[in-house]
Design an enzyme around this catalytic site. Structure first.
Site, PDB file in Angstrom:
ATOM      1  N   PHE A   1      45.060  63.522  32.036  1.00 17.55           N
ATOM      2  CA  PHE A   1      45.970  63.083  30.967  1.00 17.55           C
ATOM      3  C   PHE A   1      47.406  63.540  31.205  1.00 17.55           C
ATOM      4  O   PHE A   1      48.224  63.504  30.300  1.00 17.55           O
ATOM      5  CB  PHE A   1      45.472  63.604  29.610  1.00 17.55           C
ATOM      6  CG  PHE A   1      44.124  63.046  29.224  1.00 17.55           C
ATOM      7  CD1 PHE A   1      44.028  61.798  28.621  1.00 17.55           C
ATOM      8  CD2 PHE A   1      42.960  63.737  29.493  1.00 17.55           C
ATOM      9  CE1 PHE A   1      42.793  61.258  28.289  1.00 17.55           C
ATOM     10  CE2 PHE A   1      41.710  63.213  29.162  1.00 17.55           C
ATOM     11  CZ  PHE A   1      41.624  61.969  28.550  1.00 17.55           C
ATOM     12  N   LEU A   2      47.705  64.020  32.426  1.00 19.75           N
ATOM     13  CA  LEU A   2      49.056  64.544  32.649  1.00 19.75           C
ATOM     14  C   LEU A   2      50.107  63.426  32.601  1.00 19.75           C
ATOM     15  O   LEU A   2      49.818  62.262  32.845  1.00 19.75           O
ATOM     16  CB  LEU A   2      49.136  65.288  33.981  1.00 19.75           C
ATOM     17  CG  LEU A   2      48.794  64.567  35.279  1.00 19.75           C
ATOM     18  CD1 LEU A   2      49.924  63.705  35.777  1.00 19.75           C
ATOM     19  CD2 LEU A   2      48.440  65.603  36.330  1.00 19.75           C
TER      20      LEU A   2
ATOM     21  N   GLU B   1      53.945  62.130  33.928  1.00 14.88           N
ATOM     22  CA  GLU B   1      54.944  62.349  34.969  1.00 14.88           C
ATOM     23  C   GLU B   1      56.155  63.028  34.349  1.00 14.88           C
ATOM     24  O   GLU B   1      56.489  62.800  33.193  1.00 14.88           O
ATOM     25  CB  GLU B   1      55.356  61.015  35.604  1.00 14.88           C
ATOM     26  CG  GLU B   1      54.227  60.403  36.400  1.00 14.88           C
ATOM     27  CD  GLU B   1      54.663  59.182  37.203  1.00 14.88           C
ATOM     28  OE1 GLU B   1      55.819  59.109  37.636  1.00 14.88           O
ATOM     29  OE2 GLU B   1      53.805  58.306  37.387  1.00 14.88           O
TER      30      GLU B   1
ATOM     31  N   CYS C   1      50.767  53.917  34.388  1.00 15.40           N
ATOM     32  CA  CYS C   1      49.492  53.957  33.659  1.00 15.40           C
ATOM     33  C   CYS C   1      49.374  52.951  32.521  1.00 15.40           C
ATOM     34  O   CYS C   1      48.443  52.145  32.503  1.00 15.40           O
ATOM     35  CB  CYS C   1      49.274  55.361  33.106  1.00 15.40           C
ATOM     36  SG  CYS C   1      49.053  56.575  34.386  1.00 15.40           S
TER      37      CYS C   1
ATOM     38  N   LYS D   1      49.073  49.112  33.294  1.00 14.41           N
ATOM     39  CA  LYS D   1      47.842  48.844  34.052  1.00 14.41           C
ATOM     40  C   LYS D   1      46.597  49.005  33.157  1.00 14.41           C
ATOM     41  O   LYS D   1      45.719  48.159  33.149  1.00 14.41           O
ATOM     42  CB  LYS D   1      47.801  49.846  35.212  1.00 14.41           C
ATOM     43  CG  LYS D   1      46.573  49.844  36.051  1.00 14.41           C
ATOM     44  CD  LYS D   1      46.732  50.816  37.213  1.00 14.41           C
ATOM     45  CE  LYS D   1      46.272  52.222  36.905  1.00 14.41           C
ATOM     46  NZ  LYS D   1      44.839  52.405  36.748  1.00 14.41           N
TER      47      LYS D   1
ATOM     48  N   LYS E   1      61.123  56.830  33.203  1.00 10.66           N
ATOM     49  CA  LYS E   1      61.279  57.845  32.163  1.00 10.66           C
ATOM     50  C   LYS E   1      62.050  59.026  32.767  1.00 10.66           C
ATOM     51  O   LYS E   1      62.247  59.051  33.992  1.00 10.66           O
ATOM     52  CB  LYS E   1      59.919  58.284  31.615  1.00 10.66           C
ATOM     53  CG  LYS E   1      59.031  58.916  32.674  1.00 10.66           C
ATOM     54  CD  LYS E   1      57.688  59.266  32.121  1.00 10.66           C
ATOM     55  CE  LYS E   1      57.678  60.678  31.576  1.00 10.66           C
ATOM     56  NZ  LYS E   1      56.337  61.146  31.235  1.00 10.66           N
TER      57      LYS E   1
ATOM     58  N   ARG F   1      58.153  52.595  38.912  1.00 13.90           N
ATOM     59  CA  ARG F   1      57.136  51.581  38.631  1.00 13.90           C
ATOM     60  C   ARG F   1      57.247  51.104  37.182  1.00 13.90           C
ATOM     61  O   ARG F   1      57.271  51.912  36.262  1.00 13.90           O
ATOM     62  CB  ARG F   1      55.734  52.142  38.907  1.00 13.90           C
ATOM     63  CG  ARG F   1      55.437  52.203  40.403  1.00 13.90           C
ATOM     64  CD  ARG F   1      54.122  52.842  40.696  1.00 13.90           C
ATOM     65  NE  ARG F   1      54.146  54.277  40.473  1.00 13.90           N
ATOM     66  CZ  ARG F   1      53.102  55.084  40.642  1.00 13.90           C
ATOM     67  NH1 ARG F   1      51.941  54.559  40.989  1.00 13.90           N
ATOM     68  NH2 ARG F   1      53.203  56.376  40.446  1.00 13.90           N
TER      69      ARG F   1
HETATM   70  C1  UDX Z   1      51.027  58.362  30.378  1.00 11.82           C
HETATM   71  C2  UDX Z   1      50.218  59.201  29.370  1.00 11.82           C
HETATM   72  O1  UDX Z   1      51.109  59.790  28.420  1.00 11.82           O
HETATM   73  C3  UDX Z   1      49.395  60.244  30.112  1.00 11.82           C
HETATM   74  O2  UDX Z   1      48.586  60.960  29.188  1.00 11.82           O
HETATM   75  C4  UDX Z   1      48.511  59.539  31.141  1.00 11.82           C
HETATM   76  O3  UDX Z   1      47.783  60.491  31.892  1.00 11.82           O
HETATM   77  C5  UDX Z   1      49.344  58.684  32.073  1.00 11.82           C
HETATM   78  O4  UDX Z   1      50.143  57.767  31.313  1.00 11.82           O
HETATM   79  P1  UDX Z   1      53.296  58.674  31.722  1.00 11.82           P
HETATM   80  O5  UDX Z   1      53.106  57.254  32.186  1.00 11.82           O
HETATM   81  O6  UDX Z   1      53.683  59.708  32.716  1.00 11.82           O
HETATM   82  O7  UDX Z   1      51.957  59.215  31.039  1.00 11.82           O
HETATM   83  O8  UDX Z   1      54.454  58.680  30.614  1.00 11.82           O
HETATM   84  P2  UDX Z   1      54.712  58.732  29.049  1.00 11.82           P
HETATM   85  O9  UDX Z   1      55.688  59.828  28.803  1.00 11.82           O
HETATM   86  O10 UDX Z   1      53.509  58.746  28.224  1.00 11.82           O
HETATM   87  O11 UDX Z   1      55.519  57.369  28.835  1.00 11.82           O
HETATM   88  C6  UDX Z   1      54.972  56.088  29.173  1.00 11.82           C
HETATM   89  C7  UDX Z   1      55.939  54.973  28.776  1.00 11.82           C
HETATM   90  O12 UDX Z   1      56.082  54.881  27.367  1.00 11.82           O
HETATM   91  C8  UDX Z   1      57.362  55.204  29.302  1.00 11.82           C
HETATM   92  O13 UDX Z   1      57.862  53.952  29.718  1.00 11.82           O
HETATM   93  C9  UDX Z   1      58.121  55.693  28.085  1.00 11.82           C
HETATM   94  O14 UDX Z   1      59.492  55.424  28.150  1.00 11.82           O
HETATM   95  C10 UDX Z   1      57.450  54.882  26.992  1.00 11.82           C
HETATM   96  N1  UDX Z   1      57.573  55.494  25.652  1.00 11.82           N
HETATM   97  C11 UDX Z   1      57.011  56.693  25.410  1.00 11.82           C
HETATM   98  C12 UDX Z   1      58.253  54.819  24.658  1.00 11.82           C
HETATM   99  O15 UDX Z   1      58.780  53.719  24.874  1.00 11.82           O
HETATM  100  N2  UDX Z   1      58.329  55.379  23.418  1.00 11.82           N
HETATM  101  C13 UDX Z   1      57.761  56.558  23.118  1.00 11.82           C
HETATM  102  O16 UDX Z   1      57.857  57.006  21.952  1.00 11.82           O
HETATM  103  C14 UDX Z   1      57.104  57.254  24.150  1.00 11.82           C
END
Ligand code: UDX
Length: 427
Positions: free
Chosen positions: A150-151, A153, A258, A261, A318, A325
């Site tokens: 669940f980590l 990036e 993630c 996909k 982010k 990606r």
């Molecule tokens: C995510 C999950 O959070 C993580 O638990 C899983 O293991 C992998 O997928 P990650 O893709 O690294 O992690 O990023 P995350 O910080 O969750 O953001 C994902 C996307 O959502 C980003 O594009 C971010 O900008 C967007 N986002 C996030 C929003 O648009 N609004 C938010 O409030 C939070």
């Protein structure tokens, strides 16, 4: 424990270092000679805060090694963790070719009862095929378990050292005991469920978060139309303990490796189950439409992008990562160029020049440079360097627009500088 982590991508490298830091003998295995050579020097081909430092200290302590040899690593392993990619195909169906290739290589080499735990995101049902493949190549006992990851990036090391839960998917008491013991030092709740529930739980978590993001984006659209303010609206509903105030940043939609996909995969599985119009298909569609639709709104507000100089700040998907990606920049910049803009991009770590080959697009090395002549400034990604920048340094004229695409700035302070402020769901 002797642990081999197969696949030294993002999840594999972080997991290898973290298990080594818990005092285990860990071998990171990958078929890429180049990748392993770099890892032996504690170099990773991506930016992740704290990771190279952790790799270096664990390798110096002697608990972490890297290899390309299955023959060297597998026979003495008590636990094999599979952490290879599971990309999605055109239809959204998960492509398990890399997981299959790993089990085919591992199976003939196991010499004793071994736990084979899958960290890669795979759909429920995958283990029956994996089990068949392994049994066809060995008579030695093995135990498949699910250990979903669940980590996030950008905070991967921190998330792995201090997870909010560890999920163990297995029905075998001895496997459960060993995996509990392995993760206990992390001090997180240990959730023991069946392998299928662990796998489904991971898809559910990611798609729920994606739905939340899509939801807040649509509420922001309504706020813009009816005069309410999205931050105030979040304050109102976020106090409900069932909802909470966190993870509600409206913006350009979700990206990364993630969410897009995993939501597509659930949409595919729903279709296979006879549901062609599942929520998951709709979420994907709304997220894909998000940037073109928002840009049309911005275009009206700024009086068109033709012949305008535009600064795009934040190119990664982010903050605190160089991963591009499904990054908003990759959709936004080509649309701006199509509309006749000249675009200057800036990011503290990421670059998109390999994907955008257009002479009207260039990348520069500072926020100042990107904004120098800009008629419109897009603050796309909330890197600290961008949100803490003093934009009065680049203000030139009262016709300049500042688009706060993640609602990270106070509209009053940006307006006070002299910019025309545009936020998401704000006025
Ligand atoms: C995510 C999950 O959070 C993580 O638990 C899983 O293991 C992998 O997928 P990650 O893709 O690294 O992690 O990023 P995350 O910080 O969750 O953001 C994902 C996307 O959502 C980003 O594009 C971010 O900008 C967007 N986002 C996030 C929003 O648009 N609004 C938010 O409030 C939070």
């Amino acid at each position: 424990m002797n642990i081999t982590v197969v696949g030294t991508g993002f999840v594999g490298v972080v997991s290898s270092a973290v298990y080594a830091s818990l005092g285990h003998k860990v071998t990171g295995l990958d078929i890429s000679e180049e990748r392993i050579k770099a890892l032996k020097n504690s170099k990773v081909p991506f930016f992740e805060p704290g990771l190279e430092e952790l790799l270096e200290s664990e390798q110096n302590k002697g608990g972490l090694t890297f290899t390309t040899s299955y023959t060297d690593a597998i026979p003495h392993s008590d636990l094999i963790i599979i952490a290879v990619g599971t990309p999605s195909s055109e239809s959204g169906e998960v492509d398990l070719r890399f997981v299959h290739s790993v089990v085919d290589s591992v199976a003939p080499l196991i010499k004793k009862d071994t736990i084979i735990a899958v960290k890669s995101t795979v759909p429920p049902g995958t283990f029956s095929e994996l089990s068949k493949r392994i049994k066809s190549k060995t008579d030695v006992s093995f135990y498949l378990a699910s250990l979903p990851e669940f980590l996030k990036e950008g905070s991967a090391v921190e998330d792995s050292l201090h997870p909010d839960r560890v999920v163990i998917g297995s029905s075998d008491d001895s496997v459960i005991e060993q995996l509990k013991k392995l993760h206990e030092p992390l001090g997180a709740p240990l959730i023991v469920v069946s392998a299928e529930s662990a796998q489904m739980g991971k898809y559910a978590a990611n798609s729920y978060l994606a739905i939340r993001i899509t939801f807040i984006n649509e509420i922001a659209n309504l706020c813009e139309a009816n005069g309410s303010d999205i931050d105030q609206v979040i304050d109102v509903f976020g106090h409900d303990a069932r909802i909470g105030k966190h993870y509600w940043y409206p913006g350009f939609g979700y990206g990364g490796s993630c969410f897009p996909k995993d939501v597509k995969e659930l949409s595919h599985v729903s279709k296979q189950n006879g549901d062609d119009s599942s929520l998951f298909s709709y979420i994907t569609q709304r997220n894909t439409e998000r940037i073109p639709k928002l840009l049309e709104e911005f275009e009206k507000k700024v009086g068109g992008f033709d012949n305008k100089k535009v600064a795009v700040l934040g190119l990664s998907f982010k903050p605190n990562t160089d991963d591009t990606r499904e990054a908003p920049s990759l959709h936004l910049i080509p649309l701006l160029l199509e509309k006749g803009a000249e675009v200057q991009g800036y990011d503290p770590k990421a670059s998109v020049t390999e994907f955008i080959e257009d002479t009207s697009y260039s990348e520069v090395s500072s926020i100042e440079e990107a904004c120098e002549e800009a008629d419109v400034i897009f603050a796309v990604i909330e890197w600290n360097e961008i949100t803490s920048f003093d934009f009065s340094k680049v203000f030139k004229k009262s016709s300049q627009y500042f688009i706060d695409a993640r609602n990270q700035f106070s509209s009053e302070s940006i307006k006070k500088i002299g910019f025309n402020y545009i936020g998401i769901g704000k006025h």
